[in-house]
Every structure is written in structure tokens, then in C-alpha cells.
Design a protein around this motif. Structure first.
Motif, PDB file in Angstrom:
ATOM      1  N   THR A 133      43.043  51.770  41.336  1.00 21.62           N
ATOM      2  CA  THR A 133      43.304  51.785  39.900  1.00 21.62           C
ATOM      3  C   THR A 133      42.678  50.276  39.077  1.00 21.62           C
ATOM      4  N   GLU A 134      42.283  49.777  40.755  1.00 18.72           N
ATOM      5  CA  GLU A 134      41.571  47.948  40.205  1.00 18.72           C
ATOM      6  C   GLU A 134      39.998  47.852  39.998  1.00 18.72           C
ATOM      7  N   PRO A 135      39.291  47.073  39.840  1.00 20.61           N
ATOM      8  CA  PRO A 135      37.883  47.795  39.538  1.00 20.61           C
ATOM      9  C   PRO A 135      37.561  47.470  40.994  1.00 20.61           C
ATOM     10  N   ALA A 136      38.069  46.428  41.947  1.00 24.10           N
ATOM     11  CA  ALA A 136      37.561  45.740  42.851  1.00 24.10           C
ATOM     12  C   ALA A 136      37.688  47.302  43.579  1.00 24.10           C
ATOM     13  N   SER A 137      38.335  47.615  43.690  1.00 26.02           N
ATOM     14  CA  SER A 137      38.698  49.290  44.254  1.00 26.02           C
ATOM     15  C   SER A 137      37.990  50.715  44.045  1.00 26.02           C
ATOM     16  N   LEU A 138      37.109  50.589  42.863  1.00 26.23           N
ATOM     17  CA  LEU A 138      36.313  51.449  41.599  1.00 26.23           C
ATOM     18  C   LEU A 138      34.788  51.289  43.008  1.00 26.23           C
ATOM     19  N   SER A 139      35.150  49.323  42.697  1.00 31.22           N
ATOM     20  CA  SER A 139      33.766  49.677  43.041  1.00 31.22           C
ATOM     21  C   SER A 139      33.389  49.705  45.288  1.00 31.22           C
ATOM     22  N   GLU A 140      34.456  49.188  45.338  1.00 31.20           N
ATOM     23  CA  GLU A 140      33.992  50.204  47.017  1.00 31.20           C
ATOM     24  C   GLU A 140      33.674  51.228  47.309  1.00 31.20           C
ATOM     25  N   ALA A 141      34.685  51.916  46.337  1.00 29.93           N
ATOM     26  CA  ALA A 141      34.797  53.342  46.937  1.00 29.93           C
ATOM     27  C   ALA A 141      32.655  54.282  46.477  1.00 29.93           C
ATOM     28  N   ALA A 142      32.642  52.959  45.094  1.00 25.81           N
ATOM     29  CA  ALA A 142      31.139  53.652  44.882  1.00 25.81           C
ATOM     30  C   ALA A 142      30.404  53.179  45.421  1.00 25.81           C
ATOM     31  N   MET A 143      30.716  51.870  46.314  1.00 24.37           N
ATOM     32  CA  MET A 143      29.534  51.279  47.089  1.00 24.37           C
ATOM     33  C   MET A 143      29.880  52.196  48.675  1.00 24.37           C
ATOM     34  N   THR A 144      30.482  52.543  48.534  1.00 22.07           N
ATOM     35  CA  THR A 144      30.436  53.935  50.102  1.00 22.07           C
ATOM     36  C   THR A 144      30.104  54.404  49.195  1.00 22.07           C
ATOM     37  N   ALA A 145      29.294  55.156  48.376  1.00 30.45           N
ATOM     38  CA  ALA A 145      29.081  56.701  47.506  1.00 30.45           C
ATOM     39  C   ALA A 145      27.606  56.527  47.506  1.00 30.45           C
ATOM     40  N   GLY A 146      27.270  55.390  47.357  1.00 33.45           N
ATOM     41  CA  GLY A 146      25.989  54.627  47.667  1.00 33.45           C
ATOM     42  C   GLY A 146      25.061  54.214  46.340  1.00 33.45           C
ATOM     43  N   LEU A 147      26.092  54.023  45.420  1.00 39.26           N
ATOM     44  CA  LEU A 147      25.496  53.452  44.147  1.00 39.26           C
ATOM     45  C   LEU A 147      25.447  51.848  44.453  1.00 39.26           C
ATOM     46  N   SER A 148      24.528  51.392  43.818  1.00 32.37           N
ATOM     47  CA  SER A 148      24.260  49.350  44.039  1.00 32.37           C
ATOM     48  C   SER A 148      25.238  48.744  43.199  1.00 32.37           C
ATOM     49  N   SER A 150      24.393  46.669  40.509  1.00 30.15           N
ATOM     50  CA  SER A 150      24.244  46.259  39.927  1.00 30.15           C
ATOM     51  C   SER A 150      24.534  47.946  38.566  1.00 30.15           C
ATOM     52  N   GLU A 151      24.505  49.212  39.191  1.00 28.80           N
ATOM     53  CA  GLU A 151      24.827  50.475  38.957  1.00 28.80           C
ATOM     54  C   GLU A 151      26.481  50.496  38.573  1.00 28.80           C
ATOM     55  N   ILE A 152      26.870  49.844  39.904  1.00 29.61           N
ATOM     56  CA  ILE A 152      29.054  50.256  39.784  1.00 29.61           C
ATOM     57  C   ILE A 152      28.912  49.231  38.439  1.00 29.61           C
ATOM     58  N   GLU A 153      28.772  47.855  38.390  1.00 28.32           N
ATOM     59  CA  GLU A 153      28.495  46.920  36.979  1.00 28.32           C
ATOM     60  C   GLU A 153      28.414  48.207  35.280  1.00 28.32           C
ATOM     61  N   GLU A 154      27.505  48.759  35.702  1.00 29.70           N
ATOM     62  CA  GLU A 154      27.310  49.204  34.399  1.00 29.70           C
ATOM     63  C   GLU A 154      28.298  50.227  34.004  1.00 29.70           C
ATOM     64  N   LEU A 155      28.398  50.940  34.929  1.00 31.54           N
ATOM     65  CA  LEU A 155      29.349  51.491  34.857  1.00 31.54           C
ATOM     66  C   LEU A 155      30.895  51.545  34.810  1.00 31.54           C
ATOM     67  N   LEU A 156      31.316  50.227  35.172  1.00 29.76           N
ATOM     68  CA  LEU A 156      32.572  49.893  34.806  1.00 29.76           C
ATOM     69  C   LEU A 156      32.718  49.815  33.476  1.00 29.76           C
ATOM     70  N   THR A 157      32.615  49.092  32.548  1.00 27.55           N
ATOM     71  CA  THR A 157      31.892  48.544  31.569  1.00 27.55           C
ATOM     72  C   THR A 157      32.213  50.105  30.662  1.00 27.55           C
ATOM     73  N   LEU A 158      31.548  50.874  30.937  1.00 28.60           N
ATOM     74  CA  LEU A 158      30.852  52.702  31.056  1.00 28.60           C
ATOM     75  C   LEU A 158      32.248  52.884  30.337  1.00 28.60           C
ATOM     76  N   SER A 159      32.903  53.001  31.828  1.00 27.47           N
ATOM     77  CA  SER A 159      34.120  53.656  32.082  1.00 27.47           C
ATOM     78  C   SER A 159      34.963  53.031  31.235  1.00 27.47           C
ATOM     79  N   THR A 160      35.244  51.879  30.537  1.00 27.11           N
ATOM     80  CA  THR A 160      36.107  51.348  29.206  1.00 27.11           C
ATOM     81  C   THR A 160      35.901  51.471  27.729  1.00 27.11           C
ATOM     82  N   SER A 161      34.675  52.280  27.058  1.00 29.13           N
ATOM     83  CA  SER A 161      34.340  52.827  26.663  1.00 29.13           C
ATOM     84  C   SER A 161      34.425  53.967  25.860  1.00 29.13           C
TER      85      SER A 161
END
Length: 226
Positions: A133-148, A150-161
Motif C-alpha cells: 500500500t505504501e509508495p516505498a512498497s510499490l517502488s520496491e516491487a516495481a524495481m524488482t520488476a525491472g523499472l528504473s 526515475s520511471e517509478i517516480e513518474e508512475l507513482l505521480t501518475l497513479s494519483t492523477s
């Protein structure tokens, strides 16, 4: 236009049965003559919109579900293990922020990346007993999935739009329009007709209806035995 049959898979990473259905369908997308379209949606919205009651809220169903998932994890060869507090993970914390993030990944990166990120989120909650549920958790999962980063930061921002919130609402409503009352939901399109299948145990019937062959949850191993 593709001549393949199309299967839409509506799912939410808070649902363990969706993980089972997801992994098997990903395997069969490389075996059957089908086009698999991943449709991340919000299970909470489907339950509310359909008037359904989560099985985990019924004591006897919950006890059965725990045993059932242990058996199914072995049968489907998915490393599923219930978190220490399933009720908190599924109902108190929920998955709204996670599914908005997955919707953002799909919007920017497409289904292949969605497959990888979804799998890592399922792994966190249903294998490693970790938060989703937390941004740090989502970031960790996305990084494990191969995202950078900077990409993760952009996606986290987009996810609240509003754009992504509306996208998730729209997909959830599509599931309800198909008749959904839970996940996983498979909608098979063949010859202009849509057929709905609910749950992770309808593969034989689905295969029969779309003119394909079911050879067990691990088609590669089944073929090798033949």
C-alpha cells in the motif's frame, strides 16, 4: 486485425485466486491460439457494485479458503503463502493504491511490464507477507520488476492523477458490466460473442468453449510427459 481469440483477464493483486488464474493464463497464452489482455481492476469496487460478500468474512469459508489455497499453490506451482494477518492485508489495507499503480504502469509501459509488476506485488503480499500500500512498497516491487527509479517516480505521480483513477474505475465498471461478482474474471471473445468465466478452476470448460485443449496447470511439463 488479429485472427486470434481474445481473452480478457480482470484481476486485483489482493486476490490470491487471481494470482493462480493469472499465472496459469500467462502460461497458456504461449500455448493456446489466443491474445491475452490484462485488465487490472479494483476488487473492492466489484464486490460493492455487485452486492457480494467477501468469502473471507464468513468464518467457515475463511477456514476452507486457507486450506484450499495451500493445496492449489502446490497444484498450480505458484509460491503462494497466506500473510500472517490475511484479514488486515485484504480488508483493512486493501489494494486501491496498488491497483492504481498497476493501471499507471499499463498506461505507460503496456501489458508485458504490467505482468511483471503485478507478479511482484502478488509475491509481496501472498508469498513474502509484505506491504503493497505504501509508495516505498510499490517502488520496491516495481524495481524488482525491472523499472528504473526515475520511471517509478513518474508512475507513482501518475497513479494519483484523475486520469488513472478514472481508468481504474472504468475497467472495474467494465468487469461489472460483464457480470462480475469477484475475481479472477475471464472474458473470452470468439466470433463476436463474449463468454464469462469466474474463478481459477474453469480452465477445462473455458478450453472447451474456445476450441482449445487443457492439459493441466503446467502445459510445458504436461507436454513433456506426453
Amino acid at each position: 486485425m488479429s485472427s486470434k481469440k481474445v481473452i480478457e483477464l480482470f484481476y486485483d493483486v489482493v486476490s490470491p485466486y487471481s494470482w493462480l488464474g493469472f499465472e496459469v493464463m500467462c502460461r497458456y497464452s504461449r500455448v493456446w491460439d489466443v491474445e491475452l489482455k490484462l485488465r487490472p481492476a479494483f476488487l473492492g469496487g466489484v464486490m460493492q457494485g455487485s452486492g457480494n460478500t467477501p468469502p473471507g468474512l464468513v468464518p467457515n469459508k475463511f477456514m476452507y479458503m486457507v486450506k484450499d489455497l495451500n493445496r492449489l499453490a502446490q497444484y498450480f506451482d505458484v509460491p503462494l503463502q497466506a500473510p500472517s494477518d490475511p484479514f488486515e492485508a485484504m480488508f483493512k489495507k486493501g489494494s486501491l493504491s496498488a491497483m492504481r499503480f498497476v493501471a499507471a504502469v499499463q498506461d505507460k509501459r503496456g501489458d508485458k511490464q504490467v505482468e511483471q509488476v503485478s507478479r511482484e506485488l502478488w509475491r509481496r503480499i501472498w508469498s513474502e507477507d509484505k506491504d503493497i500500500t505504501e509508495p516505498a512498497s510499490l517502488s520496491e516491487a516495481a524495481m524488482t520488476a525491472g523499472l528504473s527509479a526515475s520511471e517509478i517516480e513518474e508512475l507513482l505521480t501518475l497513479s494519483t492523477s484523475k486520469q488513472i483513477k478514472d481508468k481504474l474505475k472504468s475497467t472495474t465498471q467494465e468487469a461489472l458490466d460483464h457480470g462480475a461478482f469477484g475475481f479472477p474474471l475471464f472474458v473470452c471473445h470468439i466470433n463476436g460473442k463474449a463468454e464469462m468465466f469466474f474463478g481459477s478452476d474453469r480452465y477445462e470448460l473455458m478450453a472447451h468453449c474456445i476450441g482449445e485443449k487443457w492439459v493441466g496447470p503446467q502445459p510445458g511439463k504436461s507436454a513433456a510427459k506426453l
